[in-house]
Structure formats: C-alpha cells, structure tokens
Design a protein around this motif. Sequence first.
Motif, PDB file in Angstrom:
ATOM      1  N   LEU A 168     -95.358 -63.111 216.867  1.00  0.00           N
ATOM      2  CA  LEU A 168     -96.001 -61.546 216.878  1.00  0.00           C
ATOM      3  C   LEU A 168     -95.653 -60.974 217.803  1.00  0.00           C
ATOM      4  CD1 LEU A 168     -99.471 -62.757 215.172  1.00  0.00           C
ATOM      5  CD2 LEU A 168     -97.472 -61.995 214.085  1.00  0.00           C
ATOM      6  N   ALA A 169     -95.735 -61.294 218.938  1.00  0.00           N
ATOM      7  CA  ALA A 169     -95.594 -60.593 220.416  1.00  0.00           C
ATOM      8  C   ALA A 169     -94.251 -59.782 220.317  1.00  0.00           C
ATOM      9  CB  ALA A 169     -95.276 -61.745 221.375  1.00  0.00           C
ATOM     10  N   GLY A 170     -94.538 -58.527 220.385  1.00  0.00           N
ATOM     11  CA  GLY A 170     -93.685 -57.547 220.535  1.00  0.00           C
ATOM     12  C   GLY A 170     -92.806 -56.852 219.245  1.00  0.00           C
ATOM     13  N   MET A 171     -93.457 -57.620 218.077  1.00  0.00           N
ATOM     14  CA  MET A 171     -92.876 -57.210 216.746  1.00  0.00           C
ATOM     15  C   MET A 171     -93.632 -56.307 216.024  1.00  0.00           C
ATOM     16  SD  MET A 171     -90.298 -59.032 215.953  1.00  0.00           S
ATOM     17  CE  MET A 171     -90.380 -59.014 213.871  1.00  0.00           C
ATOM     18  N   PRO A 172     -92.828 -55.354 215.411  1.00  0.00           N
ATOM     19  CA  PRO A 172     -93.617 -54.253 214.564  1.00  0.00           C
ATOM     20  C   PRO A 172     -94.147 -54.939 213.231  1.00  0.00           C
ATOM     21  CG  PRO A 172     -91.172 -54.030 214.253  1.00  0.00           C
ATOM     22  CD  PRO A 172     -91.540 -55.227 215.313  1.00  0.00           C
ATOM     23  N   VAL A 173     -95.417 -54.256 212.811  1.00  0.00           N
ATOM     24  CA  VAL A 173     -95.963 -54.799 211.719  1.00  0.00           C
ATOM     25  C   VAL A 173     -95.838 -53.929 210.536  1.00  0.00           C
ATOM     26  CG1 VAL A 173     -97.534 -56.318 212.820  1.00  0.00           C
ATOM     27  CG2 VAL A 173     -98.287 -54.334 212.301  1.00  0.00           C
ATOM     28  N   SER A 174     -95.280 -52.642 210.855  1.00  0.00           N
ATOM     29  CA  SER A 174     -95.249 -51.575 209.701  1.00  0.00           C
ATOM     30  C   SER A 174     -94.134 -50.685 210.455  1.00  0.00           C
ATOM     31  CB  SER A 174     -96.163 -51.289 209.345  1.00  0.00           C
ATOM     32  OG  SER A 174     -97.272 -50.387 210.322  1.00  0.00           O
ATOM     33  N   GLY A 175     -93.617 -49.785 209.554  1.00  0.00           N
ATOM     34  CA  GLY A 175     -93.099 -48.592 210.207  1.00  0.00           C
ATOM     35  C   GLY A 175     -91.508 -48.619 209.905  1.00  0.00           C
ATOM     36  N   LEU A 176     -90.809 -47.517 210.225  1.00  0.00           N
ATOM     37  CA  LEU A 176     -89.480 -47.260 209.936  1.00  0.00           C
ATOM     38  C   LEU A 176     -88.597 -48.179 211.101  1.00  0.00           C
ATOM     39  CD1 LEU A 176     -87.216 -45.811 208.442  1.00  0.00           C
ATOM     40  CD2 LEU A 176     -87.467 -44.134 210.426  1.00  0.00           C
ATOM     41  N   LEU A 177     -87.672 -48.847 210.509  1.00  0.00           N
ATOM     42  CA  LEU A 177     -86.770 -49.777 211.238  1.00  0.00           C
ATOM     43  C   LEU A 177     -85.468 -49.083 211.470  1.00  0.00           C
ATOM     44  CD1 LEU A 177     -86.977 -53.256 209.688  1.00  0.00           C
ATOM     45  CD2 LEU A 177     -88.056 -52.540 211.975  1.00  0.00           C
ATOM     46  N   LEU A 178     -85.024 -48.334 210.353  1.00  0.00           N
ATOM     47  CA  LEU A 178     -83.541 -47.789 210.610  1.00  0.00           C
ATOM     48  C   LEU A 178     -83.252 -46.720 209.378  1.00  0.00           C
ATOM     49  CD1 LEU A 178     -80.929 -48.261 212.317  1.00  0.00           C
ATOM     50  CD2 LEU A 178     -80.268 -49.960 210.526  1.00  0.00           C
ATOM     51  N   GLN A 179     -82.780 -45.716 209.912  1.00  0.00           N
ATOM     52  CA  GLN A 179     -82.410 -44.569 208.733  1.00  0.00           C
ATOM     53  C   GLN A 179     -80.996 -44.160 208.621  1.00  0.00           C
ATOM     54  OE1 GLN A 179     -85.297 -41.981 207.478  1.00  0.00           O
ATOM     55  NE2 GLN A 179     -83.987 -40.189 207.382  1.00  0.00           N
ATOM     56  N   LYS A 180     -80.088 -44.359 207.856  1.00  0.00           N
ATOM     57  CA  LYS A 180     -78.751 -43.984 208.057  1.00  0.00           C
ATOM     58  C   LYS A 180     -78.244 -43.969 206.537  1.00  0.00           C
ATOM     59  CE  LYS A 180     -77.455 -45.862 212.551  1.00  0.00           C
ATOM     60  NZ  LYS A 180     -76.383 -46.665 213.142  1.00  0.00           N
ATOM     61  N   GLY A 181     -77.382 -42.726 206.490  1.00  0.00           N
ATOM     62  CA  GLY A 181     -76.526 -42.769 205.179  1.00  0.00           C
ATOM     63  C   GLY A 181     -77.124 -42.500 204.154  1.00  0.00           C
ATOM     64  N   GLY A 182     -78.202 -41.909 204.150  1.00  0.00           N
ATOM     65  CA  GLY A 182     -79.159 -41.405 202.791  1.00  0.00           C
ATOM     66  C   GLY A 182     -80.059 -42.787 202.686  1.00  0.00           C
ATOM     67  N   TYR A 183     -80.258 -43.784 203.467  1.00  0.00           N
ATOM     68  CA  TYR A 183     -80.799 -44.820 203.240  1.00  0.00           C
ATOM     69  C   TYR A 183     -81.815 -45.211 204.409  1.00  0.00           C
ATOM     70  CZ  TYR A 183     -77.784 -45.955 199.376  1.00  0.00           C
ATOM     71  OH  TYR A 183     -76.862 -45.699 198.324  1.00  0.00           O
ATOM     72  N   ARG A 184     -83.063 -46.039 204.221  1.00  0.00           N
ATOM     73  CA  ARG A 184     -83.967 -46.166 205.356  1.00  0.00           C
ATOM     74  C   ARG A 184     -84.388 -47.607 205.136  1.00  0.00           C
ATOM     75  NH1 ARG A 184     -87.803 -41.532 203.518  1.00  0.00           N
ATOM     76  NH2 ARG A 184     -89.077 -42.598 201.837  1.00  0.00           N
ATOM     77  N   ALA A 185     -84.626 -48.381 206.142  1.00  0.00           N
ATOM     78  CA  ALA A 185     -85.036 -49.868 206.079  1.00  0.00           C
ATOM     79  C   ALA A 185     -86.406 -49.514 206.890  1.00  0.00           C
ATOM     80  CB  ALA A 185     -84.216 -50.563 206.724  1.00  0.00           C
ATOM     81  N   ARG A 186     -87.367 -50.293 206.130  1.00  0.00           N
ATOM     82  CA  ARG A 186     -88.852 -50.001 206.825  1.00  0.00           C
ATOM     83  C   ARG A 186     -89.543 -51.427 206.349  1.00  0.00           C
ATOM     84  NH1 ARG A 186     -92.942 -48.909 203.331  1.00  0.00           N
ATOM     85  NH2 ARG A 186     -92.300 -47.962 201.076  1.00  0.00           N
ATOM     86  N   ILE A 187     -90.620 -51.796 207.040  1.00  0.00           N
ATOM     87  CA  ILE A 187     -91.443 -52.776 206.834  1.00  0.00           C
ATOM     88  C   ILE A 187     -92.590 -52.432 205.973  1.00  0.00           C
ATOM     89  CG2 ILE A 187     -92.892 -54.729 208.055  1.00  0.00           C
ATOM     90  CD1 ILE A 187     -91.330 -54.324 210.671  1.00  0.00           C
ATOM     91  N   ALA A 188     -92.627 -53.271 205.037  1.00  0.00           N
ATOM     92  CA  ALA A 188     -93.607 -53.204 203.959  1.00  0.00           C
ATOM     93  C   ALA A 188     -95.244 -52.811 204.676  1.00  0.00           C
ATOM     94  CB  ALA A 188     -93.808 -54.112 203.205  1.00  0.00           C
ATOM     95  N   SER A 189     -95.782 -51.910 204.174  1.00  0.00           N
ATOM     96  CA  SER A 189     -97.157 -51.303 204.752  1.00  0.00           C
ATOM     97  C   SER A 189     -98.192 -51.961 203.856  1.00  0.00           C
ATOM     98  CB  SER A 189     -97.171 -49.815 205.323  1.00  0.00           C
ATOM     99  OG  SER A 189     -96.838 -49.381 203.950  1.00  0.00           O
ATOM    100  N   GLY A 190     -98.245 -52.316 202.895  1.00  0.00           N
ATOM    101  CA  GLY A 190     -99.161 -53.003 202.053  1.00  0.00           C
ATOM    102  C   GLY A 190     -99.031 -53.510 200.536  1.00  0.00           C
ATOM    103  N   ALA A 191     -99.777 -53.883 199.847  1.00  0.00           N
ATOM    104  CA  ALA A 191     -99.633 -54.572 198.714  1.00  0.00           C
ATOM    105  C   ALA A 191     -98.875 -53.627 197.788  1.00  0.00           C
ATOM    106  CB  ALA A 191    -100.976 -54.818 198.076  1.00  0.00           C
ATOM    107  N   ASP A 192     -98.746 -52.475 197.647  1.00  0.00           N
ATOM    108  CA  ASP A 192     -97.726 -51.876 196.805  1.00  0.00           C
ATOM    109  C   ASP A 192     -96.485 -52.014 197.319  1.00  0.00           C
ATOM    110  OD1 ASP A 192     -99.968 -50.869 195.349  1.00  0.00           O
ATOM    111  OD2 ASP A 192     -99.986 -48.669 196.145  1.00  0.00           O
TER     112      ASP A 192
END
Length: 265
Positions: free
Chosen positions: A10-34
């Motif tokens: 867990l140390a230094g790791m994001p638990v939610s939020g945007l990781l990367l956005q390029k070329g019309g796409y984005r990668a993000r960590i899931a923030s909830g059950a949905d």
Amino acid sequence: MIGTSKGMVLAGMPVSGLLLQKGGYRARIASGADDVLAAQRLRARCFRTDPLDQDKFDAACLHVLIETVTCGRVVGCFRLMLLQNGGQLEESYSFQFYDLSHLSTFPGHLMELGRFCIDPDCKDAGVLRLAWGAVTALVDQSGTELLFGCSSFAGTSPDAYLEAFALLHRRHLAPEPWRPGAKAKSVRLLEDLLRNRRAGQKPDLKQAQAQLPPLLRSYLAMGGWVSDHVVIDADLNTCHVFTGLGVSTIPAVRKRLLRGVAEPR
C-alpha cells in the motif's frame, strides 16, 4: 477500491483516481462498486461468463478501467494484486493453477496482472498501449520487480495454437530457477503438444505471432517467459500459460518507450 489482502503493497500507491489520459482514452483506478461492476461486465463479455465474471480475488485487488474520454465507455480493464515478496504467492490467483514453489524465495515486490480484457468491438491499438502505460506507472510507484499472471488463449483446445506453443517452447521458457511446476488437474506439457512435429522443425513465425494473445505478445517483446505447460480452464473456456517478466531485464529501449507512454501530457 482496494482489497484488504495482507499481501497488498500500500505504501505510496494510489487507491483511486486518474492514472493516464491520452489519445481519447483514460486509465483510472476503480473508485467504487459500480466501477468494479463495469469491469466484471466487460470481463463477462470477453470470457463469455454472463452475466458477470467475478471471483473471491476481486476484493483483494486494485481494478483499473480504460474508458473513452468523451462518454466514459469502458473499453478495457485489468486487475492487479501486489505482493511484498515471493513468500506471499499463495494469495495470488495463479497459485491455484501452478506450483510456484521455485518463486517463493523471490525477494522483491511482485505484481500479478489478471483479467486483462479489451472490448472485442474496440480495434484501436491505442487502448493496449494506454493499458501498458498505466501498468508502467503502477510498477514504478510500487517498486515492482516481477510481473506475473496467466496469459489466456481462447477455447480449451491448445492444439489450435501449435505454432504459438512451438515458439514459446523454443524461445521463451521460464528460467529454470523460477520455472513453475504443474499443479492443475488438466494440463498439457508443451513438449507433448509438439511431439508429432518433425525433429528440428522451427515454428512458423507469422502464424505463431497471429496465434499469440496480444497481452502475451507484449510480455514476450519485453523479455517475458512462460511455463512449460498449458492449463486447461473449462470454467473460463480458456487455456493459459503462466507468464513472468523481470522488470530489471526489460530492454532499455522498451523501458523508454513504456515510460514515454506513461508520462502524463
């Protein structure tokens, strides 16, 4: 969403939020059950396990979504479990299918990538590049030294992929000190699959590349290696090989390319 597995780094790791956005796409960590549900739905489409693809490991993993910027449509996903060292491999998904005792002494951090899916209707190679950019960012943030997981071929007949398995057997077997052993009930040794080939027969490289799953092609291009046998997984209608990739052994040119994708713009 983050799991509570004691193996998570867990140390230094994001638990939610945007990781990367390029070329019309984005990668993000899931923030909830949905978000996790959206990933499970896509996985069900890819593995044909309607209505949802889910298991006990979902709760112990971080889930990453790849989606369109314009409308938020999920076009890719994967999950990851981070382990402090090889002694925690028994917590991983792969441990169910492979004897990983040779890797149990691995001293560094490991990351298991699983359920790596791209929407079958999405033909844009940029989605896979963005996914690997997100993986690269997470590897750097967590200090991961070994990536591993199960690379799946569609269907339960490995004979349909003989050229691919011939290539894997000839060039990409795991180093002996780390090589996974057979453990699952239904396995086929690569050597046995290829028994009827002529002595010294080389794989057809064009056919082999066409038969390899895109994820596995990416692993191999970075110096990845595989188990010496295939596991037949009737539940997911796949057959798969254990795949490993030592981060320190990735060629320098490939590392620069990956980090170029991972850099936010």
